[in-house]
Design a protein around this motif. Structure first.
Motif, PDB file in Angstrom:
ATOM      1  N   MET A 146       0.770  -1.270   0.102  1.00  0.00           N
ATOM      2  CA  MET A 146      -0.019  -0.031  -0.096  1.00  0.00           C
ATOM      3  C   MET A 146       0.908   1.234   0.030  1.00  0.00           C
ATOM      4  SD  MET A 146      -3.465  -0.889   2.500  1.00  0.00           S
ATOM      5  CE  MET A 146      -4.044   0.780   1.836  1.00  0.00           C
ATOM      6  N   GLN A 147       2.007   1.272   0.744  1.00  0.00           N
ATOM      7  CA  GLN A 147       2.639   2.354   0.770  1.00  0.00           C
ATOM      8  C   GLN A 147       3.448   2.570  -0.770  1.00  0.00           C
ATOM      9  OE1 GLN A 147       5.679   1.235   3.936  1.00  0.00           O
ATOM     10  NE2 GLN A 147       4.439   2.009   5.457  1.00  0.00           N
ATOM     11  N   ASN A 148       3.777   1.416  -1.398  1.00  0.00           N
ATOM     12  CA  ASN A 148       4.414   1.592  -2.580  1.00  0.00           C
ATOM     13  C   ASN A 148       3.331   2.040  -3.682  1.00  0.00           C
ATOM     14  OD1 ASN A 148       6.858   0.534  -2.006  1.00  0.00           O
ATOM     15  ND2 ASN A 148       6.427  -1.397  -2.552  1.00  0.00           N
ATOM     16  N   PHE A 149       2.025   1.722  -3.626  1.00  0.00           N
ATOM     17  CA  PHE A 149       1.100   2.153  -4.524  1.00  0.00           C
ATOM     18  C   PHE A 149       0.574   3.825  -4.270  1.00  0.00           C
ATOM     19  CE2 PHE A 149       0.154  -2.062  -5.854  1.00  0.00           C
ATOM     20  CZ  PHE A 149      -0.108  -2.049  -7.312  1.00  0.00           C
ATOM     21  N   ALA A 150       0.823   4.064  -2.968  1.00  0.00           N
ATOM     22  CA  ALA A 150       0.519   5.447  -2.528  1.00  0.00           C
ATOM     23  C   ALA A 150       1.504   6.530  -3.211  1.00  0.00           C
ATOM     24  CB  ALA A 150       0.534   5.508  -1.002  1.00  0.00           C
ATOM     25  N   ARG A 151       2.662   5.848  -3.358  1.00  0.00           N
ATOM     26  CA  ARG A 151       3.949   6.868  -3.974  1.00  0.00           C
ATOM     27  C   ARG A 151       3.595   6.705  -5.436  1.00  0.00           C
ATOM     28  NH1 ARG A 151       6.733   4.853   0.483  1.00  0.00           N
ATOM     29  NH2 ARG A 151       7.676   3.326  -1.152  1.00  0.00           N
ATOM     30  N   SER A 152       2.811   5.805  -6.068  1.00  0.00           N
ATOM     31  CA  SER A 152       2.853   5.658  -7.558  1.00  0.00           C
ATOM     32  C   SER A 152       1.663   6.143  -8.203  1.00  0.00           C
ATOM     33  CB  SER A 152       3.003   4.066  -7.655  1.00  0.00           C
ATOM     34  OG  SER A 152       2.914   3.826  -8.899  1.00  0.00           O
ATOM     35  N   SER A 153       1.952   6.381  -9.256  1.00  0.00           N
ATOM     36  CA  SER A 153       0.812   6.952 -10.241  1.00  0.00           C
ATOM     37  C   SER A 153       0.683   6.116 -11.662  1.00  0.00           C
ATOM     38  CB  SER A 153       1.170   8.524 -10.586  1.00  0.00           C
ATOM     39  OG  SER A 153       2.512   8.351 -11.236  1.00  0.00           O
ATOM     40  N   ASP A 154       1.253   4.971 -11.468  1.00  0.00           N
ATOM     41  CA  ASP A 154       0.947   3.992 -12.531  1.00  0.00           C
ATOM     42  C   ASP A 154      -0.278   3.500 -12.839  1.00  0.00           C
ATOM     43  OD1 ASP A 154       0.844   1.568 -11.590  1.00  0.00           O
ATOM     44  OD2 ASP A 154       3.022   1.261 -11.619  1.00  0.00           O
ATOM     45  N   LYS A 155      -0.689   2.826 -14.026  1.00  0.00           N
ATOM     46  CA  LYS A 155      -1.952   2.459 -14.462  1.00  0.00           C
ATOM     47  C   LYS A 155      -2.726   1.360 -13.569  1.00  0.00           C
ATOM     48  CE  LYS A 155      -0.262  -0.792 -17.926  1.00  0.00           C
ATOM     49  NZ  LYS A 155      -0.507  -0.939 -19.502  1.00  0.00           N
ATOM     50  N   TYR A 156      -1.895   0.469 -12.786  1.00  0.00           N
ATOM     51  CA  TYR A 156      -2.130  -0.507 -12.072  1.00  0.00           C
ATOM     52  C   TYR A 156      -2.574  -0.170 -10.666  1.00  0.00           C
ATOM     53  CZ  TYR A 156       0.098  -3.306 -15.487  1.00  0.00           C
ATOM     54  OH  TYR A 156       0.432  -3.967 -16.897  1.00  0.00           O
ATOM     55  N   THR A 157      -2.216   1.120 -10.234  1.00  0.00           N
ATOM     56  CA  THR A 157      -2.858   1.547  -8.842  1.00  0.00           C
ATOM     57  C   THR A 157      -4.154   1.572  -8.578  1.00  0.00           C
ATOM     58  OG1 THR A 157      -0.552   2.976  -8.819  1.00  0.00           O
ATOM     59  CG2 THR A 157      -2.591   3.519  -7.354  1.00  0.00           C
ATOM     60  N   VAL A 158      -5.047   2.183  -9.600  1.00  0.00           N
ATOM     61  CA  VAL A 158      -6.422   2.119  -9.640  1.00  0.00           C
ATOM     62  C   VAL A 158      -7.059   0.704  -9.470  1.00  0.00           C
ATOM     63  CG1 VAL A 158      -8.565   2.931 -10.813  1.00  0.00           C
ATOM     64  CG2 VAL A 158      -6.444   4.104 -10.754  1.00  0.00           C
ATOM     65  N   ARG A 159      -6.328  -0.140 -10.076  1.00  0.00           N
ATOM     66  CA  ARG A 159      -7.106  -1.722 -10.033  1.00  0.00           C
ATOM     67  C   ARG A 159      -6.484  -2.321  -8.820  1.00  0.00           C
ATOM     68  NH1 ARG A 159      -5.527  -6.457 -14.660  1.00  0.00           N
ATOM     69  NH2 ARG A 159      -6.912  -7.853 -13.390  1.00  0.00           N
ATOM     70  N   PHE A 160      -5.094  -2.183  -8.294  1.00  0.00           N
ATOM     71  CA  PHE A 160      -4.843  -3.146  -7.326  1.00  0.00           C
ATOM     72  C   PHE A 160      -4.900  -2.540  -5.804  1.00  0.00           C
ATOM     73  CE2 PHE A 160      -2.581  -5.154 -10.866  1.00  0.00           C
ATOM     74  CZ  PHE A 160      -2.961  -6.443 -10.436  1.00  0.00           C
ATOM     75  N   TYR A 161      -4.998  -1.312  -5.752  1.00  0.00           N
ATOM     76  CA  TYR A 161      -4.951  -0.489  -4.449  1.00  0.00           C
ATOM     77  C   TYR A 161      -6.243  -1.046  -3.608  1.00  0.00           C
ATOM     78  CZ  TYR A 161      -4.577   3.056  -0.814  1.00  0.00           C
ATOM     79  OH  TYR A 161      -4.480   3.448   0.287  1.00  0.00           O
ATOM     80  N   PRO A 162      -7.603  -1.060  -4.272  1.00  0.00           N
ATOM     81  CA  PRO A 162      -8.787  -1.489  -3.513  1.00  0.00           C
ATOM     82  C   PRO A 162      -8.602  -2.960  -2.958  1.00  0.00           C
ATOM     83  CG  PRO A 162      -9.454  -0.333  -5.457  1.00  0.00           C
ATOM     84  CD  PRO A 162      -7.910  -0.489  -5.453  1.00  0.00           C
ATOM     85  N   ILE A 163      -8.071  -3.801  -3.862  1.00  0.00           N
ATOM     86  CA  ILE A 163      -7.585  -5.296  -3.557  1.00  0.00           C
ATOM     87  C   ILE A 163      -6.727  -5.364  -2.195  1.00  0.00           C
ATOM     88  CG2 ILE A 163      -6.968  -7.682  -4.464  1.00  0.00           C
ATOM     89  CD1 ILE A 163      -7.408  -6.424  -7.178  1.00  0.00           C
ATOM     90  N   ILE A 164      -5.850  -4.616  -2.352  1.00  0.00           N
ATOM     91  CA  ILE A 164      -4.697  -4.655  -1.239  1.00  0.00           C
ATOM     92  C   ILE A 164      -5.394  -4.276  -0.027  1.00  0.00           C
ATOM     93  CG2 ILE A 164      -2.558  -3.677  -0.315  1.00  0.00           C
ATOM     94  CD1 ILE A 164      -1.532  -3.286  -3.347  1.00  0.00           C
TER      95      ILE A 164
END
Length: 400
Positions: free
Chosen positions: A1-19
């Motif tokens: 979650m920390q990594n995705f919070a700092r990321s803006s690539d296209k997978y963030t929107v898809r995987f953040y809710p799952i995590i």
């Protein structure tokens, strides 16, 4: 979650809710496991049986009214000495250990247990050295540093050098007042009676403190009145008695249901009422019975361990009578004579809550008026209408 919070690539929107969902699942399961583990664990007993409660022990409960009474008397301009009087195991020493919590910060308690080193000394120099040392240790717990007093200094002229030390103590106190609390004063009286210490020197020193050192207040504690020790009465004039007895009902309920923070045992209402009835809010007996209830609950299945029922209270009574045998035996062997024992056994045999008429008792025990007075003074029996009954049901059970 920390990594995705700092990321803006296209997978963030898809995987953040799952995590986020998986983290919630794991967190909830950890909480569930913690609750299951807690239920399976034994209940930690907070109760302290047989030794006084210290400042560090959270289970000390109530006594605010006694603290207020002592504070009022300490402010009395006549500077009367105080006697904290109560039966054994009523919590006198526990109160003295914790009295700093009940008094203003300007009053510095200096607790001295006369059962210890002071009364065991072989001469006046040893007595005064040990007295000073206990005062110093007790004041330090209240954040006040007193000057030290060397044993060697006292040998040539003990009382003169002790008075000089008190002058330095008064300077260290600044604007504060010292409460010299002498527990178990009967032990010192016994040492005087044996000739180890001189009555006029030791008791005269206490009287001098009261009369000539306004920064010092004297509080004696014991299970006897000053009238029972005539030598003290002649030195400590105008003693004010502070009676310590049973806890208030609200205080006893707290000791049963919430002795410490996050206590995990719950009681059914009728179980609490039964503990109160059996102990009459006697602080030692409440702790004794509740400790045995915890032992009993810890032997039960985890599914029923956390709730104490009326049946649990009744089942704990025989264990409490056995484990508290030293308390009950002290009453039987040291606090009453043979006639007193016989009277208590006779009343006890009549059943729970029984009141035996005075006429019936005098027929059984003629010329026992003095014994009845002693049993009343010891708070073992009480007068109800024209008869007598036990004050505390657990004590009656012992005499049965």
């Amino acid at each position: 979650m920390q990594n995705f919070a700092r990321s803006s690539d296209k997978y963030t929107v898809r995987f953040y809710p799952i995590i986020k969902s998986w983290r919630e699942i794991v967190t909830n399961y950890i909480d569930e496991l913690a609750k299951i583990t807690e239920l399976r664990q034994e209940i930690d007993s907070p109760y302290i049986i047989g030794v006084p409660l210290t400042l560090e022990q959270e289970v000390f409960t109530g006594r605010d009214d006694i603290g207020l009474r002592i504070e009022q008397l300490l402010r009395d301009r006549r500077r009367p000495p105080l006697l904290l009087y109560g039966q054994r195991r009523m919590g006198k020493t526990s109160l003295l250990n914790n009295i700093g919590k009940l008094l203003p910060n300007s009053i510095i308690p200096m607790f001295v247990d006369l059962q210890g080193a002071p009364s065991s000394a072989s001469d006046h120099a040893g007595f005064l050295y040990n007295l000073a040392r206990e005062m110093e240790k007790s004041a330090k717990k209240q954040g006040v540093t007193l000057p030290s007093l060397a044993r060697e200094v006292l040998k040539s002229d003990p009382f003169t050098y002790f008075y000089e030390w008190l002058d330095k103590v008064e300077q260290a106190l600044e604007q504060n007042t010292a409460l010299l609390a002498l527990d178990e004063f009967e032990v010192l009286d016994n040492a005087i009676a044996k000739g180890r210490f001189d009555e006029q020197d030791v008791l005269g020193m206490l009287r001098h403190l009261i009369q000539h050192r306004p920064r010092f207040k004297i509080l004696l504690a014991g299970s006897h009145t000053i009238e029972e020790y005539q030598r003290w009465a002649s030195y400590l004039i105008n003693v004010q008695v502070v009676h310590i007895s049973y806890l208030k009902e609200a205080e006893a309920r707290q000791l049963i249901e919430r002795p410490v923070k996050d206590f995990t045992l719950r009681y059914e209402p009728n179980a609490v009422e039964r503990v109160l009835r059996l102990t009459r809010c006697h602080p030692f007996l409440v702790q004794l019975l509740c400790a045995e209830i915890i032992v009993l609950k810890n032997e039960q299945d985890p599914s029923i361990r956390r709730l104490a029922t009326l049946a649990d209270v009744e089942a704990a009574i025989p264990e409490a009578l056995q484990s508290g045998g030293f308390f009950f035996a002290d009453i039987q062997n040291n606090q009453v004579d043979a006639t007193g024992q016989a009277i208590l056994r006779f009343i006890a045999a009549q059943g729970e809550g029984a009141i035996v008429s005075r006429q019936t008792l005098l027929q059984q025990f003629p010329d026992a008026d003095i014994t009845f007075s002693l049993l009343l003074q010891r708070e073992l029996i009480e007068e109800v209408d024209d008869g007598y009954g036990f004050q505390v049901e657990l004590i009656r059970r012992w005499f049965v």
